[in-house]
Design an enzyme around this catalytic site. Structure first.
Site, PDB file in Angstrom:
ATOM      1  N   HIS A  72       1.041  -1.151  -0.168  1.00  0.00           N
ATOM      2  CA  HIS A  72      -0.104   0.015  -0.039  1.00  0.00           C
ATOM      3  C   HIS A  72       0.868   1.212   0.034  1.00  0.00           C
ATOM      4  O   HIS A  72       2.117   1.196  -0.170  1.00  0.00           O
ATOM      5  CB  HIS A  72      -0.937  -0.039   1.181  1.00  0.00           C
ATOM      6  CG  HIS A  72      -0.164  -0.304   2.469  1.00  0.00           C
ATOM      7  ND1 HIS A  72       0.558   0.541   2.995  1.00  0.00           N
ATOM      8  CD2 HIS A  72      -0.364  -1.418   3.344  1.00  0.00           C
ATOM      9  CE1 HIS A  72       1.047   0.122   4.179  1.00  0.00           C
ATOM     10  NE2 HIS A  72       0.439  -1.079   4.437  1.00  0.00           N
ATOM     11  N   GLY A  82       1.920   3.092   2.266  1.00  0.00           N
ATOM     12  CA  GLY A  82       3.005   2.992   3.387  1.00  0.00           C
ATOM     13  C   GLY A  82       4.224   2.445   2.741  1.00  0.00           C
ATOM     14  O   GLY A  82       5.444   3.047   2.896  1.00  0.00           O
ATOM     15  N   HIS A  83       3.861   1.128   2.002  1.00  0.00           N
ATOM     16  CA  HIS A  83       5.155   0.639   1.517  1.00  0.00           C
ATOM     17  C   HIS A  83       5.834   1.530   0.432  1.00  0.00           C
ATOM     18  O   HIS A  83       7.186   1.629   0.422  1.00  0.00           O
ATOM     19  CB  HIS A  83       4.980  -0.960   0.945  1.00  0.00           C
ATOM     20  CG  HIS A  83       4.278  -1.831   1.911  1.00  0.00           C
ATOM     21  ND1 HIS A  83       2.947  -2.088   2.112  1.00  0.00           N
ATOM     22  CD2 HIS A  83       4.832  -2.513   3.025  1.00  0.00           C
ATOM     23  CE1 HIS A  83       2.859  -2.982   2.995  1.00  0.00           C
ATOM     24  NE2 HIS A  83       3.808  -3.065   3.634  1.00  0.00           N
ATOM     25  N   SER A  95      -2.388  -0.205   7.027  1.00  0.00           N
ATOM     26  CA  SER A  95      -1.718  -1.589   7.272  1.00  0.00           C
ATOM     27  C   SER A  95      -2.365  -2.561   6.398  1.00  0.00           C
ATOM     28  O   SER A  95      -3.568  -2.440   5.766  1.00  0.00           O
ATOM     29  CB  SER A  95      -2.091  -1.862   8.624  1.00  0.00           C
ATOM     30  OG  SER A  95      -1.855  -3.250   8.848  1.00  0.00           O
TER      31      SER A  95
HETATM   32  P1  AMP Z   1       4.963  -5.199   6.448  1.00  0.00           P
HETATM   33  O1  AMP Z   1       4.849  -5.709   4.938  1.00  0.00           O
HETATM   34  O2  AMP Z   1       3.610  -4.942   7.056  1.00  0.00           O
HETATM   35  O3  AMP Z   1       6.004  -6.260   6.902  1.00  0.00           O
HETATM   36  O4  AMP Z   1       5.750  -3.809   6.247  1.00  0.00           O
HETATM   37  C1  AMP Z   1       6.982  -3.646   5.469  1.00  0.00           C
HETATM   38  C2  AMP Z   1       7.716  -2.270   5.857  1.00  0.00           C
HETATM   39  O5  AMP Z   1       6.672  -1.437   5.578  1.00  0.00           O
HETATM   40  C3  AMP Z   1       7.952  -2.265   7.389  1.00  0.00           C
HETATM   41  O6  AMP Z   1       9.103  -1.405   7.674  1.00  0.00           O
HETATM   42  C4  AMP Z   1       6.647  -1.574   8.128  1.00  0.00           C
HETATM   43  O7  AMP Z   1       7.010  -0.614   9.081  1.00  0.00           O
HETATM   44  C5  AMP Z   1       6.587  -0.605   6.865  1.00  0.00           C
HETATM   45  N1  AMP Z   1       5.201  -0.026   6.841  1.00  0.00           N
HETATM   46  C6  AMP Z   1       3.941  -0.632   6.776  1.00  0.00           C
HETATM   47  N2  AMP Z   1       2.905  -0.070   7.091  1.00  0.00           N
HETATM   48  C7  AMP Z   1       3.368   1.209   7.029  1.00  0.00           C
HETATM   49  C8  AMP Z   1       2.777   2.572   7.062  1.00  0.00           C
HETATM   50  N3  AMP Z   1       1.491   2.809   7.116  1.00  0.00           N
HETATM   51  N4  AMP Z   1       3.542   3.613   6.787  1.00  0.00           N
HETATM   52  C9  AMP Z   1       4.841   3.732   6.943  1.00  0.00           C
HETATM   53  N5  AMP Z   1       5.609   2.518   6.861  1.00  0.00           N
HETATM   54  C10 AMP Z   1       4.837   1.103   6.681  1.00  0.00           C
END
Ligand code: AMP
Length: 282
Positions: free
Chosen positions: A34, A36-37, A185
């Site tokens: 998304h 965030g990523h 998320s």
């Molecule tokens: P994940 O796929 O949930 O393991 O997340 C991969 C990376 O993306 C991790 O470093 C998370 O902290 C970051 N991440 C996930 N959601 C967000 C967000 N809303 N804002 C910033 N970084 C994010």
């Protein structure tokens, strides 16, 4: 964009870049990508010649089998997002590729891993350290990008990097939110429409507590946030702790730290949401 599934292909792509004198940035993810990523990929794009993104739902960091089983997987959409964001190499391995044999390493990550998510999710940070250290060994990036949404995770990874002597920079990136404040998320898609509608109260209470904290103690501020969120049906705070932003240790007085961060996890129905807010950083 090159999509690779084996460590051999990944290493060969990285080697080529390295031999051409290029800098390499790594963004580790579990997919279901998304905005965030994407913000991590954008930052990585700006600061490195070559952007490597891993998409791997790492079983060893899940302490809950059901969470692993239902974790969203959207491979094709992930590739499209990454291509548009200017990713150069995406690594989408199988579990067997990353773990040809069980990873029996046990990390002693010290005090940063012994609070909050540590006791709540036994084995979680060990699994994170396992997969991230493997990715660092495979890619040997100059920089790696992590979101501050998983605030404690960054401290844990810094500790792992320190212990294993990796020569790379850890770059923390700010939380990206929905328009209504809910931290983006991959797990948000699991919220029922009713719960999705109340979930923004988490960030609302955190934000309101910044003002409240000006004239109240740490304990009162914790009660303000916890009580405000628990007042909503379907919302239950698992913990709210205000900690030192470096050591992750809970503070009892504002004067205990120069960097105060409130870290929360909330069950919204059966979905576990995580968020945090910085009170001050001097
Ligand atoms: P994940 O796929 O949930 O393991 O997340 C991969 C990376 O993306 C991790 O470093 C998370 O902290 C970051 N991440 C996930 N959601 C967000 C967000 N809303 N804002 C910033 N970084 C994010």
């Amino acid at each position: 964009m090159l999509t690779v599934t084996t460590v051999k292909e990944l290493k060969s792509a990285v080697k080529q870049a390295r031999e051409a004198g290029k800098s390499i940035g790594l963004v580790p993810t579990m997919g279901a990508l998304h905005e965030g990523h994407k913000s991590l990929v954008d930052r990585c794009r700006k600061e490195n010649n070559v952007v490597v993104v891993s998409v791997f739902v790492n079983p060893t960091q899940f302490n809950n089998k059901e969470d692993l089983r239902t974790y969203p997987r959207t491979e094709e959409a992930d590739k499209a997002l990454l291509e548009a964001a200017g990713c150069d190499v995406v690594f989408m391995p199988t579990v067997e590729e990353v773990y040809p044999e069980p990873d029996t390493r046990v990390f002693n990550l010290g005090p940063v891993a012994e609070v909050m998510e540590g006791p709540m999710r036994p084995g979680h940070f060990n699994g994170v350290a396992q997969v991230v250290s493997k990715l660092f060994m495979m890619v040997e990036p100059d920089r790696a990008y992590f979101g501050e949404k998983d605030f404690q995770q960054i401290a844990v990874i810094r500790e792992m990097v320190r212990q294993l002597g990796f020569k790379l920079e850890i770059v923390p990136c700010p939380i990206v939110r929905e328009a209504d404040g809910l931290a983006k998320s991959s797990r948000n898609v699991r919220l029922t429409p009713e719960n999705r509608a109340v979930a923004p109260c988490i960030y609302r209470l955190l934000s309101e507590s910044l003002d409240f904290a000006q004239s109240h103690s740490v304990e009162e501020t914790i009660a303000f946030v916890t009580g405000g969120i628990n007042a909503h049906d379907a919302m239950e705070v698992e913990y709210y702790q205000i900690v030192d932003g470096i050591t992750m240790q809970p503070i009892t007085e504002w004067a205990d730290t120069g960097y105060a961060v409130g870290c929360i996890t909330v069950y919204c129905g059966d979905v576990r949401l995580i968020d945090n807010i910085t009170y001050f950083r001097k």
